[in-house]
Design an enzyme around this catalytic site. Structure first.
Site: not given
Length: 208
Positions: A57, A139, A178, A188
């Site tokens: 992400h 992330e 993602h 993303d």
């Protein structure tokens, strides 16, 4: 020429795989080198579910701003939604990720891998819905239109390699964005993310 290019790419990939060592305890689901910031936003994976997908992400809070405490606060339900106008739309949101790689390469863990983090939302991969059930989420602090940092790549590559070693059902072609599992909603980690660099490194490691 192609053999020379492949040899060079493989050499670079092998070098990148050796940059950092990560230790994953598969019993606890903890990455020992990560700063631990426990999030309450998780639950149990379905009984018998095998972890076989890794989702990358991109995140920045506020958008396009880096380095603040807000990602930690969002994932721990302590975000002051009056601190910035953008945060007003995040009121009541309950989300998390297993890991965050900051711009400077710092690794943060919010949810152990043995649990289901709330990172993917409505999602599908190869006909299977609810990707949170069977995935690990990473992330990257960043945004779609700016390049990710060299420090991030130099941590992400060995991190992904360690995850693939710990969870062998995740093959290099099951490391996705993602944008791949929720293409109607998400973009993303964005077009600036260097998928080729990551996949060449992981496939090279797979061959060794």
């Amino acid at each position: 020429r192609w053999a020379s290019m492949l040899s060079s790419a493989t050499a670079i990939a092998c070098h990148e795989m050796e940059m950092t060592t990560y230790t994953i305890d598969t019993i606890s689901g903890i990455v020992q080198e990560a700063r631990q910031v426990p999030s309450p936003n998780f639950d149990r994976r379905p009984e018998g579910c095998v972890i076989d997908l890794l989702v990358i992400h991109g995140i920045s809070l506020p958008p396009n701003e880096f380095g603040g405490p807000y990602i930690d606060q969002l994932f721990t339900n302590t975000l002051d939604c009056d601190a910035h106008p953008y945060f007003d739309g995040l009121r009541g949101l309950r989300v998390s990720s297993h890991l965050l790689l900051r711009r400077d390469g710092e690794l943060v863990q919010y949810v152990p891998f043995i649990h289901r983090a709330w990172h993917a939302g409505v999602s599908r991969w190869q006909g299977r819905e609810r990707c949170n059930d069977f995935s690990i989420g990473i992330e990257l602090e960043g945004c779609d239109h700016l390049p990710y940092t060299e420090q991030q790549y130099r941590r992400l590559i060995p991190l992904c390699a360690a995850i693939l070693a710990a969870y062998p059902q995740i093959s290099p072609d099951r490391v996705v964005g993602h944008c791949h599992i929720a293409p109607e909603r998400k973009t993303d980690p964005g077009p600036s993310f260097d998928w080729q660099r990551l996949r060449v490194a992981l496939r090279s490691g797979e061959r060794r």
